[in-house]
Enzyme design. Sequence first.
Site, PDB file in Angstrom:
ATOM      1  N   ASP A 174      47.195  30.450  43.522  1.00 53.33           N
ATOM      2  CA  ASP A 174      45.990  31.174  43.143  1.00 53.33           C
ATOM      3  C   ASP A 174      45.452  31.922  44.359  1.00 53.33           C
ATOM      4  OD1 ASP A 174      44.118  31.993  41.305  1.00 53.33           O
ATOM      5  OD2 ASP A 174      42.785  30.315  41.660  1.00 53.33           O
ATOM      6  N   HIS A 228      33.721  38.914  44.691  1.00 51.23           N
ATOM      7  CA  HIS A 228      33.773  37.476  44.428  1.00 51.23           C
ATOM      8  C   HIS A 228      33.846  36.689  45.735  1.00 51.23           C
ATOM      9  CE1 HIS A 228      34.770  33.680  42.490  1.00 51.23           C
ATOM     10  NE2 HIS A 228      35.818  33.582  43.293  1.00 51.23           N
ATOM     11  N   ARG A 246      28.981  28.849  52.116  1.00 48.93           N
ATOM     12  CA  ARG A 246      28.903  28.788  53.573  1.00 48.93           C
ATOM     13  C   ARG A 246      27.763  29.595  54.176  1.00 48.93           C
ATOM     14  NH1 ARG A 246      34.001  29.209  51.987  1.00 48.93           N
ATOM     15  NH2 ARG A 246      33.979  31.470  52.093  1.00 48.93           N
ATOM     16  N   GLU A 266      37.050  30.798  35.844  1.00 46.38           N
ATOM     17  CA  GLU A 266      37.388  31.903  36.743  1.00 46.38           C
ATOM     18  C   GLU A 266      38.231  32.899  35.945  1.00 46.38           C
ATOM     19  OE1 GLU A 266      38.972  30.582  40.533  1.00 46.38           O
ATOM     20  OE2 GLU A 266      36.919  30.234  41.247  1.00 46.38           O
ATOM     21  N   GLU A 273      40.722  35.649  35.588  1.00 47.59           N
ATOM     22  CA  GLU A 273      41.827  36.143  36.418  1.00 47.59           C
ATOM     23  C   GLU A 273      42.928  36.756  35.556  1.00 47.59           C
ATOM     24  OE1 GLU A 273      43.235  33.692  39.586  1.00 47.59           O
ATOM     25  OE2 GLU A 273      41.513  32.337  39.504  1.00 47.59           O
ATOM     26  N   ASP A 291      41.044  29.918  35.496  1.00 41.99           N
ATOM     27  CA  ASP A 291      41.226  28.795  36.422  1.00 41.99           C
ATOM     28  C   ASP A 291      39.946  27.950  36.401  1.00 41.99           C
ATOM     29  OD1 ASP A 291      42.942  27.560  38.366  1.00 41.99           O
ATOM     30  OD2 ASP A 291      41.509  28.181  39.896  1.00 41.99           O
ATOM     31  N   ARG A 344      32.803  22.847  40.292  1.00 45.94           N
ATOM     32  CA  ARG A 344      32.190  23.344  41.540  1.00 45.94           C
ATOM     33  C   ARG A 344      31.594  22.244  42.395  1.00 45.94           C
ATOM     34  NH1 ARG A 344      34.820  28.030  41.853  1.00 45.94           N
ATOM     35  NH2 ARG A 344      34.267  29.449  40.154  1.00 45.94           N
ATOM     36  N   GLN A 346      34.449  20.566  44.027  1.00 48.34           N
ATOM     37  CA  GLN A 346      34.976  21.504  45.022  1.00 48.34           C
ATOM     38  C   GLN A 346      34.152  21.497  46.306  1.00 48.34           C
ATOM     39  OE1 GLN A 346      35.270  25.498  43.430  1.00 48.34           O
ATOM     40  NE2 GLN A 346      36.129  26.374  45.301  1.00 48.34           N
ATOM     41  N   TYR A 384      36.535  20.389  49.518  1.00 48.71           N
ATOM     42  CA  TYR A 384      37.431  21.509  49.838  1.00 48.71           C
ATOM     43  C   TYR A 384      37.634  21.795  51.320  1.00 48.71           C
ATOM     44  CZ  TYR A 384      34.291  25.344  51.158  1.00 48.71           C
ATOM     45  OH  TYR A 384      33.431  26.170  51.824  1.00 48.71           O
ATOM     46  N   LYS A 395      40.324  21.966  40.980  1.00 45.37           N
ATOM     47  CA  LYS A 395      41.063  23.035  40.310  1.00 45.37           C
ATOM     48  C   LYS A 395      42.251  22.489  39.525  1.00 45.37           C
ATOM     49  CE  LYS A 395      39.135  26.685  42.489  1.00 45.37           C
ATOM     50  NZ  LYS A 395      38.761  27.962  41.859  1.00 45.37           N
ATOM     51  N   THR A 411      44.309  24.885  33.853  1.00 47.69           N
ATOM     52  CA  THR A 411      44.333  26.335  34.016  1.00 47.69           C
ATOM     53  C   THR A 411      44.875  26.875  32.701  1.00 47.69           C
ATOM     54  OG1 THR A 411      44.773  26.135  36.380  1.00 47.69           O
ATOM     55  CG2 THR A 411      45.294  28.255  35.348  1.00 47.69           C
ATOM     56  N   THR A 439      39.665  35.432  41.149  1.00 48.16           N
ATOM     57  CA  THR A 439      38.599  35.782  40.212  1.00 48.16           C
ATOM     58  C   THR A 439      38.270  37.261  40.328  1.00 48.16           C
ATOM     59  OG1 THR A 439      37.755  33.571  40.477  1.00 48.16           O
ATOM     60  CG2 THR A 439      36.271  35.173  39.492  1.00 48.16           C
ATOM     61  N   GLU A 490      28.821  32.481  40.430  1.00 45.48           N
ATOM     62  CA  GLU A 490      28.405  33.772  40.966  1.00 45.48           C
ATOM     63  C   GLU A 490      27.279  34.379  40.122  1.00 45.48           C
ATOM     64  OE1 GLU A 490      32.269  35.704  41.226  1.00 45.48           O
ATOM     65  OE2 GLU A 490      31.187  37.412  42.071  1.00 45.48           O
TER      66      GLU A 490
END
Lengths: 401, 401
Positions: free
Chosen positions: B119, B126, B135, B190, B192, B224, B228, B231, B235, B244, B248, B335, B349
């Site tokens: 992925d 995104h 972050r 997500e 995609e 996907d 969250r 994650q 992560y 994840k 999918t 995404t 988002e």
Amino acid sequence: MPLVRSWLESANHPECPFPLNNLPYGVFSVAGDAPRCGAAIGDRIVDLADAEARGLLDAGGTFAQPQLNGFMALGRAKWAEIRARLTRLLAEGATDDLTLVPMSEARLHLPIRVTEYTDFYASRNHAFNMGVLFRGPENALPPQWTHMPIGYNGRASSVVVSGTPIRRPMGQIRGENGPEWAPCRRLDLELELGAIVGADSVMGQRVSVEQAEDMIFGYVLLNDWSARDVQAWEYQPLGPFQSKALGTTIGPWIVTQAALEPFRSAGADRVNPLLPYLAEQRPGLYDLEIGWSMNGQVMARTNYNVMYYSSAQQLAHHTSSGCPMRVGDLLGSGTISGPSPDQSGALLEMTEGGRKPVMVNGESRTFIQDGDEIALFATARGDGYRIGFGPCTGTILPARP
Amino acid sequence: MPLVRSWLESANHPECPFPLNNLPYGVFSVAGDAPRCGAAIGDRIVDLADAEARGLLDAGGTFAQPQLNGFMALGRAKWAEIRARLTRLLAEGATDDLTLVPMSEARLHLPIRVTEYTDFYASRNHAFNMGVLFRGPENALPPQWTHMPIGYNGRASSVVVSGTPIRRPMGQIRGENGPEWAPCRRLDLELELGAIVGADSVMGQRVSVEQAEDMIFGYVLLNDWSARDVQAWEYQPLGPFQSKALGTTIGPWIVTQAALEPFRSAGADRVNPLLPYLAEQRPGLYDLEIGWSMNGQVMARTNYNVMYYSSAQQLAHHTSSGCPMRVGDLLGSGTISGPSPDQSGALLEMTEGGRKPVMVNGESRTFIQDGDEIALFATARGDGYRIGFGPCTGTILPARP
């Protein structure tokens, strides 16, 4: 447990890696004939396809296949049955009915078709040391590290068997004026044990640590070659990718969980209690000396029981989201490192990020040079015997610019 | 390019997703019979196994298999030959020789055996928006982002076909006093496009962007699913893992590269020149409207050509270390998000991290609730026809504590 003696004398020597107590599985061919399944005993390989064709055992024809996936899929009861049957056929006093091939004449192949490959990060020494080098001492150990076995999905297509040459990769590397396209300059090894999943799980259903242990067929040596300069530039925020895709070497012999049973060992002390889904009823690691050499010189020795998480815990965590596991999945333990440099499972750690070179046969090294051969080894010592894993070697070829 | 008319009237309607210009491949069965390969045309499916059995085309028997991997492995010349042959057989004026199955009577299966799944993270909007949420704005876009297509290895075993229910996962989630074991509270989608690799590459050998393009068989819609909260806790530093792996979803129809050829489009403007190994000779994206709905309400629409990297660039980068690619590999585009909230390919988002709920059929949502259905859609508009991708839906089942 003492040595189980065989009528094959070479299997009874206390330093032989393949006594009757071991009986690891692999895939072999002789003089270019069809690859098929075998078991190592002494200096020979039992031709299991031939044994089945002659009615000496019954594995549903799977031993004639060029990988062990079919046999593993038959399930744990069949694994036990065949191990017991082979032990009887090879024991001292049994009649010699089996076809044994000299190991020196055989070519060893990848023992499984690797379905998917996951690599973990389960030595606290290694995680801390690597964290210092990549992120500084304040952020060295990620906050979740003592709560879960951190892992990432690796690339199965680049898993190769011991003896396959490894090409130094090209890659994007951080330069003074943006990234450069260059041969990797910080090529490294990672000393690991690989657990081989021998049973499927169901999507949407979690597997307990006890169930996970029953799903593990056995273990191989595993070297997760790593391009540290590529890794440093690429790995945030989604983890290592091309830095770990150049190749992963595994040993040709799968040492079964049954053979390792006498060597069960607790791992590193817990910093905090684990959540119940990761709790183990009994010790899940093994007292197994493991190490690596470069160009014939032993560089480090440590023990698999320095690890913080067992393969069963890793496998249980792997299903925590409902992710299904499949026969042939390979789980890397994570780099196995003790606290001191001569117990380091990676050069980055041993040389403190390339700042303290080490001597190898009179030559200085920080990272791996073209032509260098890396070999992993592991041994569990029983009463009058040892369990070995066979070779896990790779030699580095120059980059193709 | 104008509509290519078929003797099957339903294929000629300008809003039909499957005109003769499209001819996507899939795997279907009827009333529980054996899954086999088919091609969508109008409101029917061409039974390709039957067509081959009757000598109307020659694909080496691969169309009788329950996935398209065998056909894809025959290579690009065969893909072109079969497409040309089917186009002749289905064109206006041709004799009706093919067995057509009503789509309403067929069950659609996973069209390929997914070999490995990767992925990517290739929409700048995104990547920036997610970076701010995970972050903060200073470190939002990683420094290498405009230099390489960042990607991670996903889990192939949890890729399922449209319509398969998805179980809300349990997981480790950051709590005030350490991690909790809880049902995911921030379940997301997500949006995609998935590129399907139809050719192998060789370990140790890189593939150019041009060669990579020739290796891509076609594209599917891809969702996907992402946990969250899991994650955020897991992560760093090795990337997303269990967050994840819950599932999918891909669409059942593979729209071929040939069908998309008239819609080639350049992507987002470059911030800096790319290294030569990523340079494209011609535009590698497509002018393709893509979006998603929740419980029938359209939530976002954007265009695939907002992406910064094409699938061919991602595939070339994927081999940059010498990593071999294989038939059946699936590459998620990343995404697809435009700059505004109604162009967001993920709820995280769209709701700015769950702070700004959105209304769905009069109900408030930040993340996905049990019972919610997410559906993706995509359309390329030609002269008097459109290219559709079929459904890509999934409904969320409650967690199993």
